[in-house]
Design an enzyme around this catalytic site. Structure first.
Site, PDB file in Angstrom:
ATOM      1  N   ASP A  90      32.609  53.478  38.404  1.00  0.00           N
ATOM      2  CA  ASP A  90      31.772  52.691  37.499  1.00  0.00           C
ATOM      3  C   ASP A  90      32.511  51.398  37.184  1.00  0.00           C
ATOM      4  O   ASP A  90      33.284  51.314  36.221  1.00  0.00           O
ATOM      5  CB  ASP A  90      31.471  53.488  36.236  1.00  0.00           C
ATOM      6  CG  ASP A  90      30.352  52.871  35.418  1.00  0.00           C
ATOM      7  OD1 ASP A  90      29.841  51.804  35.811  1.00  0.00           O
ATOM      8  OD2 ASP A  90      29.980  53.462  34.386  1.00  0.00           O
ATOM      9  N   ILE A  91      32.263  50.379  38.022  1.00  0.00           N
ATOM     10  CA  ILE A  91      32.999  49.117  37.914  1.00  0.00           C
ATOM     11  C   ILE A  91      32.089  47.945  37.528  1.00  0.00           C
ATOM     12  O   ILE A  91      32.565  46.913  37.097  1.00  0.00           O
ATOM     13  CB  ILE A  91      33.737  48.795  39.229  1.00  0.00           C
ATOM     14  CG1 ILE A  91      32.746  48.687  40.397  1.00  0.00           C
ATOM     15  CG2 ILE A  91      34.807  49.855  39.516  1.00  0.00           C
ATOM     16  CD1 ILE A  91      33.350  48.220  41.703  1.00  0.00           C
ATOM     17  N   LYS A  92      30.779  48.100  37.742  1.00  0.00           N
ATOM     18  CA  LYS A  92      29.762  47.095  37.381  1.00  0.00           C
ATOM     19  C   LYS A  92      30.160  45.684  37.766  1.00  0.00           C
ATOM     20  O   LYS A  92      30.053  44.750  36.971  1.00  0.00           O
ATOM     21  CB  LYS A  92      29.431  47.180  35.891  1.00  0.00           C
ATOM     22  CG  LYS A  92      28.760  48.493  35.490  1.00  0.00           C
ATOM     23  CD  LYS A  92      28.277  48.440  34.062  1.00  0.00           C
ATOM     24  CE  LYS A  92      27.620  49.755  33.651  1.00  0.00           C
ATOM     25  NZ  LYS A  92      28.583  50.867  33.516  1.00  0.00           N
ATOM     26  N   ARG A  93      30.572  45.498  39.001  1.00  0.00           N
ATOM     27  CA  ARG A  93      30.915  44.164  39.493  1.00  0.00           C
ATOM     28  C   ARG A  93      29.638  43.364  39.753  1.00  0.00           C
ATOM     29  O   ARG A  93      28.599  43.932  40.076  1.00  0.00           O
ATOM     30  CB  ARG A  93      31.752  44.258  40.765  1.00  0.00           C
ATOM     31  CG  ARG A  93      33.091  44.966  40.594  1.00  0.00           C
ATOM     32  CD  ARG A  93      33.988  44.253  39.578  1.00  0.00           C
ATOM     33  NE  ARG A  93      35.349  44.764  39.609  1.00  0.00           N
ATOM     34  CZ  ARG A  93      35.936  45.454  38.650  1.00  0.00           C
ATOM     35  NH1 ARG A  93      35.257  45.758  37.555  1.00  0.00           N
ATOM     36  NH2 ARG A  93      37.184  45.856  38.754  1.00  0.00           N
TER      37      ARG A  93
END
Length: 288
Positions: A96-99
């Site tokens: 879960d990095i939401k780049r």
């Protein structure tokens, strides 16, 4: 077989629960931390115990990088070790990095999270800058079967600020995002009828649930909002297709389950919470 196919099969076998390892050091039970170890090392001990306890009833695990970045290099080592532990257990793992960047920067993010120390099966992405914030990840979907979960209609209250705004043609902004991603995903279909480009669809706003599920039948959903954020099993069930087609995340509800089960070890309490969640969602699905 793509990673989305593997996730579909994991959900079919073990249920739709996604265990969120959004582990803050303060979540560790009193007296659990070994003072000879760093905070990151203690978090890894805690995470590994949770993985072992819940892997039989978890469709996947999700690791939120922010909790690890906050601890600096010690935390990033813990992040890498946690990802490796999930993959060693044979369970799909979502980074879960939401780049949300583009061009060469996005290429580096893709390399950083689909190969090497931080390799995961899936990543989460934010599409605000456009489809060129998604395209650098697609070679990994094509060649290695990697998967994406892209923010579409989220579970937070602020979703109403942008995502629900109406376009000239009457659609919401989230409809535009979902439509474009659904179309893009048709080039990356798996054996079980789902694209490698999944959507993040929050489970706390249920007004359009049936419509969204029918509209994006080729898209696997990552569904946040269960438990601590207020999403209920009967709400979540509407986003699934016969109990599959999505994975339902719970983080604090599982990590801190021991606080609601006095006298029960934290790992056993986490297992109990996963089972209760799995059974509640299955029951709600059976009523549809």
């Amino acid at each position: 077989m793509t990673n989305m196919d593997k996730l579909y099969e994991a959900v079919e076998a073990r249920g739709p629960v996604c265990v969120g390892l959004d582990t803050d050091f303060s979540y560790l039970p009193e007296g659990y931390a070994d003072t000879a170890l760093t905070k990151g090392e203690n978090i890894v001990r805690f995470n590994k115990a949770l993985i072992e306890a819940t892997k039989a009833v978890a469709g996947c695990f999700k690791v939120q990088i922010a909790y690890y970045e906050a601890l600096g290099l010690d935390g990033l080592r813990a992040y890498a070790e946690t990802l490796k532990a999930v993959r060693a257990a044979g369970v799909p793992v979502i980074a879960d990095i939401k780049r949300g960047d583009i061009a060469k920067t996005a290429e580096m993010y893709a390399m950083g999270h689909f190969t090497g120390d931080f390799e995961a099966d899936f990543v989460t992405l934010a599409p605000y800058m456009g489809l060129d914030s998604i395209s650098p990840y697609l070679p990994y979907a094509e060649k290695q079967g990697k998967g994406l979960f892209v923010l579409c209609r989220t579970s937070n209250g602020g979703a109403k600020d942008f995502e629900y705004e109406k376009l000239a043609d009457g659609r919401h902004v989230y409809d535009l995002v979902g439509d474009k991603l659904n179309e893009l995903g048709k080039g990356y279909m798996g054996e079980h009828g789902y694209s490698s480009i999944g959507l993040v669809i929050g489970g706390t706003h249920i007004e359009e649930a049936t419509e969204i599920r029918a509209k994006y039948k080729d898209s696997f959903f990552l569904i946040p909002g269960y438990g601590a954020q207020g999403g209920k099993a009967e709400d979540i069930a509407q986003y699934l297709t016969k109990g599959n087609g999505g994975t339902v995340n719970s983080s604090r509800g599982i990590l801190l389950a021991y606080k609601k089960q006095p006298g029960v070890a934290f790992d056993e309490a986490a297992y109990n919470e996963c089972v209760n969640m799995k059974e509640a969602i299955a029951h709600a699905c059976s009523l549809l």
